[in-house]
Design a protein around this motif. Structure first.
Motif, PDB file in Angstrom:
ATOM      1  N   ARG A 272     -13.227  -2.278  -8.205  1.00 44.74           N
ATOM      2  CA  ARG A 272     -12.004  -2.566  -8.965  1.00 44.74           C
ATOM      3  C   ARG A 272     -11.692  -1.440  -9.939  1.00 44.74           C
ATOM      4  O   ARG A 272     -10.544  -0.989 -10.053  1.00 44.74           O
ATOM      5  CB  ARG A 272     -12.150  -3.881  -9.726  1.00 44.74           C
ATOM      6  CG  ARG A 272     -10.865  -4.338 -10.418  1.00 44.74           C
ATOM      7  CD  ARG A 272     -11.119  -5.464 -11.397  1.00 44.74           C
ATOM      8  NE  ARG A 272     -11.849  -5.005 -12.570  1.00 44.74           N
ATOM      9  CZ  ARG A 272     -11.293  -4.339 -13.588  1.00 44.74           C
ATOM     10  NH1 ARG A 272     -10.001  -4.021 -13.568  1.00 44.74           N
ATOM     11  NH2 ARG A 272     -12.027  -3.972 -14.625  1.00 44.74           N
ATOM     12  N   THR A 275     -10.599   1.928  -7.998  1.00 46.64           N
ATOM     13  CA  THR A 275      -9.237   1.891  -7.457  1.00 46.64           C
ATOM     14  C   THR A 275      -8.197   1.814  -8.575  1.00 46.64           C
ATOM     15  O   THR A 275      -7.089   2.333  -8.421  1.00 46.64           O
ATOM     16  CB  THR A 275      -9.073   0.717  -6.483  1.00 46.64           C
ATOM     17  OG1 THR A 275      -9.511  -0.506  -7.109  1.00 46.64           O
ATOM     18  CG2 THR A 275      -9.904   0.938  -5.223  1.00 46.64           C
ATOM     19  N   VAL A 304     -14.051  -0.573  -1.757  1.00 42.35           N
ATOM     20  CA  VAL A 304     -12.957   0.322  -2.135  1.00 42.35           C
ATOM     21  C   VAL A 304     -11.948   0.438  -0.995  1.00 42.35           C
ATOM     22  O   VAL A 304     -10.733   0.370  -1.205  1.00 42.35           O
ATOM     23  CB  VAL A 304     -13.511   1.696  -2.537  1.00 42.35           C
ATOM     24  CG1 VAL A 304     -12.391   2.738  -2.624  1.00 42.35           C
ATOM     25  CG2 VAL A 304     -14.236   1.607  -3.874  1.00 42.35           C
ATOM     26  N   ARG A 307      -9.688  -2.463  -0.796  1.00 37.43           N
ATOM     27  CA  ARG A 307      -8.651  -2.451  -1.829  1.00 37.43           C
ATOM     28  C   ARG A 307      -7.568  -1.416  -1.550  1.00 37.43           C
ATOM     29  O   ARG A 307      -6.472  -1.503  -2.106  1.00 37.43           O
ATOM     30  CB  ARG A 307      -9.290  -2.184  -3.194  1.00 37.43           C
ATOM     31  CG  ARG A 307     -10.027  -3.387  -3.769  1.00 37.43           C
ATOM     32  CD  ARG A 307     -10.651  -3.057  -5.126  1.00 37.43           C
ATOM     33  NE  ARG A 307     -11.017  -4.271  -5.833  1.00 37.43           N
ATOM     34  CZ  ARG A 307     -10.235  -4.943  -6.662  1.00 37.43           C
ATOM     35  NH1 ARG A 307      -9.011  -4.496  -6.902  1.00 37.43           N
ATOM     36  NH2 ARG A 307     -10.636  -6.047  -7.258  1.00 37.43           N
TER      37      ARG A 307
END
Length: 346
Positions: A272, A275, A304, A307
């Motif tokens: 989180r 990104t 990653v 995302r």
């Protein structure tokens, strides 16, 4: 005509020498080469060792241009590198750039795009015309580098020592549970031959059981025994050598893959944060993933990529090949074929 490149990071320094057609002719490695993290003297020694190993058996006077990508470098360190190049027999000093430039070049020839780098540290960089136009994070292990290797390792070690620290309360809770259930256990003893009672627990083990993350971290720091003593020892070793903390990052991935809930939470939070850092630098072009955390298959890379679904994503290869290509680009222009340099790299 030869081209030399260096990729000096917080954990390892690598150097390479390529021919003009992109073929790799030499390669060398050494210890950490980040002058901000390890001091300019240690960084200079590591870079010099890697470069000499890459030049072994080659004529340094044939090196037409070179690029040194150095994490934590500044103008004063550029002068230091000039002396190192002269000592190695190269006729001209390198063009010193940051580690983000060589990482981006190792992933794409596109002049504009974005880099998301997560090695020991973490940063994002926006490129236009192959020049860095904006940077996000890259603020160092103490105040930033969120989601990078040091951040992950520290989060994993912190979770482990906190679990060890809280184990005393867990043990007391287990003992209290045993005391509360003593009457029930007495009844069980009288009814142990009853079909309804077969298979029930015969008591509770008051010693706490630890998950994969705690055991992996304990083994990494070489500690065993009573939980609180383990925690104290890990804390002392971590304070004495922060690189032991950074080296714990792969253990978090291993523990997450083994089902450890604390490790899985760290992986999700690292993805989180990484990104989110990249999202601060919007723009066209590819997004290059670089650094050991993001180029190695594992739960962090997978999280990653999940995302980043829908984006044009590519993965950087060897940074020294990117550095050599940048050096060749300086001298040969577009005659320096990116794919040949990168394919010939490690």
């Amino acid at each position: 005509m030869l081209f030399a490149g260096v990729d000096a990071g917080g954990t390892t320094t690598r150097a390479a020498v390529h021919a003009a057609d992109g073929t790799r002719l030499g390669h060398g490695t050494a210890g950490p080469g980040n002058p901000a993290a390890h001091g300019p003297t240690a960084a200079r020694v590591a870079i010099g060792q890697a470069l000499r190993r890459a030049l072994d058996g080659l004529d340094p006077r044939s090196v037409a241009a070179s690029v040194a990508g150095v994490a934590g470098g500044d103008d004063s360190f550029a002068a230091t590198l000039a002396r190192t190049w002269a000592e190695c027999g190269l006729g001209a000093p390198p063009r010193m750039v940051g580690d983000v430039e060589v990482a981006y070049a190792a992933g794409t020839a596109a002049p504009s795009g974005t880099l998301l780098l997560a090695g020991t540290g973490a940063a994002a960089a926006r490129f236009s015309g192959r020049a860095v136009t904006a940077v996000a994070d890259g603020l160092g292990w103490l105040l930033g580098d969120e989601g990078g290797g040091f951040w992950i390792g520290r989060a994993g070690v912190r979770a482990a020592v906190h679990t060890l620290d809280r184990s005393q309360e867990r043990a007391r809770d287990s003992v209290r549970d045993c005391t509360r259930d003593s009457a029930r256990d007495s009844v069980r003893a009288r009814l142990r031959d009853s079909p309804q009672d077969r298979g029930l627990d015969r008591g509770l083990d008051p010693s706490p059981a630890f998950g994969p993350l705690v055991e992996l971290v304990s083994a990494h720091f070489g500690v065993a025994g009573e939980p609180r003593r383990r925690a104290d020892r890990i804390v002392r070793l971590a304070q004495a050598d922060r690189m032991l903390v950074a080296a714990a990052a792969p253990l978090v991935s291993r523990a997450a893959s083994a089902g450890d809930e604390d490790a899985a939470g760290i992986v999700a939070e690292a993805a989180r944060r990484l990104t989110a850092t990249a999202a601060r630098l919007p723009g066209d072009g590819p997004l290059v993933l670089a650094g050991g955390v993001l180029t190695t298959d594992g739960p962090v890379r997978a999280a990653v990529l999940a995302r980043l679904a829908g984006r044009q994503v590519t993965t950087a290869r060897d940074g020294t090949a990117g550095a050599c290509w940048l050096a060749a680009l300086d001298r040969l222009g577009e005659r320096a074929v990116h794919e040949r340099f990168i394919a010939s790299g490690g």
